[in-house]
Design a protein around this motif. Structure first.
Motif, short mmCIF file in Angstrom:
data_model
loop_
_atom_site.label_atom_id
_atom_site.label_comp_id
_atom_site.label_asym_id
_atom_site.label_seq_id
_atom_site.Cartn_x
_atom_site.Cartn_y
_atom_site.Cartn_z
N ASN A 83 36.99 42.00 51.25
CA ASN A 83 36.74 41.77 50.04
C ASN A 83 35.62 40.61 49.51
N ILE A 86 33.10 42.30 49.09
CA ILE A 86 32.52 43.60 47.37
C ILE A 86 30.87 43.35 47.18
N PHE A 87 30.58 41.61 46.36
CA PHE A 87 29.84 41.75 45.96
C PHE A 87 28.28 41.09 46.30
N TYR B 26 35.08 34.49 41.51
CA TYR B 26 35.15 35.47 41.96
C TYR B 26 36.12 35.27 43.45
N LEU B 27 35.18 34.34 44.33
CA LEU B 27 36.36 34.12 45.74
C LEU B 27 37.43 32.55 45.22
N ILE B 30 39.33 35.45 44.43
CA ILE B 30 40.78 36.24 45.29
C ILE B 30 42.06 35.22 45.82
N GLY B 53 45.66 40.02 44.21
CA GLY B 53 45.05 38.99 44.59
C GLY B 53 43.91 39.90 45.48
N ASN B 54 44.23 40.95 45.64
CA ASN B 54 43.45 41.98 46.54
C ASN B 54 42.69 43.35 46.40
N ILE B 55 43.85 43.97 44.99
CA ILE B 55 43.07 45.42 44.39
C ILE B 55 42.99 44.62 42.88
N PRO B 58 40.09 42.14 42.91
CA PRO B 58 38.57 42.55 42.36
C PRO B 58 38.03 44.32 41.26
N PHE B 61 37.00 42.21 38.47
CA PHE B 61 35.50 41.96 38.90
C PHE B 61 34.40 42.91 38.89
N VAL B 62 34.84 43.89 39.62
CA VAL B 62 34.30 44.72 39.37
C VAL B 62 33.51 45.29 37.42
#
Lengths: 189, 88
Positions: A83, A86-87, B26-27, B30, B53-55, B58, B61-62
């Motif tokens: 993850n 991702i960006f 984002y970091l 997560i 946290g990981n599905i 993200p 955020f996308v």
């Protein structure tokens, strides 16, 4: 016939059709604009398609084979590590995307090597960079072909070498015939 | 001769800063959710920290980035070089 083979053959036929369709566009372009059309799809793909092509490019052997494999081997922490990236493209394109886009159009550059050529005017630097690109891209490409061959072999029951040959042939056809337009559309699909 | 910077470069630097701030947030999200949510099974048998946290984080955020890019990142013409001509 196995449903997986039917889908695989349909997908392969679609990729070949994209290659041939792109070739028909590329071959109509006058020779003076051919290079720009072949290597950069005439610089006319648009932001959305480019974004989707980048996303499609990330859907590689690493994502579909290595990632789940590492997760199976080492546990869910591998999902967290994945993850982080991702960006990645946002972080790369935000600082250099606009600058490179402006300069590339000014000096009529189609690749990074063209940019460096325009900047340094030195053949040695270009040869050195081309060699480095070749050295470091070959293992990456080999991994993709091996990954594709493994998936094809698993899906269709064909032998590994036959799968490798078939997968490579399809990629070769739409890349050589369609140039960047064919490659982008195939990646998008 | 006074150097006049291409206005597009200024926008580029602004986007660069925004991108890194967004990535830092984002970091933080997560890592924070992965370490704080615990390992109790949640949905599909996945631990809570993995699913949220990981599905979920993200994906949120996308989707948020699509909205922010539409809202805050201007479409800059890359071929018009008026500013650079003024420099010359």
């Amino acid at each position: 016939m196995n449903l997986a083979i039917v889908f695989f053959l349909a997908y392969t036929a679609l990729l070949m059709a994209i290659g041939l369709w792109s070739y028909r566009i590329v071959e109509k372009v006058p020779i003076s604009k051919y290079e720009k059309e072949f290597y950069a799809a005439g610089r006319g793909l648009g932001g959305i398609i480019v974004a989707l092509v980048i996303a499609g490019g990330l859907a590689s052997a690493g994502t579909f084979i290595a990632g789940p494999g590492m997760c199976y081997e080492y546990g869910y922490s591998w999902v967290l590590i994945n993850n982080f990236q991702i960006f990645m493209n946002l972080l790369l394109l935000a600082p250099i995307g606009i600058g490179v886009g402006i300069v590339a159009r000014r000096v009529n550059a189609l690749t990074y090597l063209d940019l460096f050529k325009a900047r340094y005017q030195s053949k040695i630097i270009i040869v050195m960079l081309a060699t480095l690109v070749t050295i470091f891209l070959l293992p990456y490409m080999a991994t993709q072909f091996v990954g594709a061959a493994r998936v094809i072999a698993q899906m269709t029951g064909m032998g590994y070498l036959a799968s490798l040959a078939l997968g490579s042939l399809v990629v070769l056809i739409y890349c050589v015939l369609g140039g960047m337009r064919g490659t982008s559309l195939a990646t998008f699909v | 001769m006074k150097f006049i910077e291409d206005s597009r470069v200024k926008i580029s630097r602004k986007i660069f800063t925004q991108a890194w701030i967004y990535y830092a947030l984002y970091l933080l999200f997560i890592m924070g959710s992965s370490y704080l949510l615990g390992i109790r099974p949640y949905i599909w048998g996945l631990p809570r920290w993995v699913f949220i946290g990981n599905i979920i984080v993200p994906v949120v955020f996308v989707l948020l980035l699509i909205f922010l890019a539409e809202r805050f990142i201007p479409d800059i013409p890359l071929t018009k070089d008026e500013d650079s001509k003024r420099e010359e």
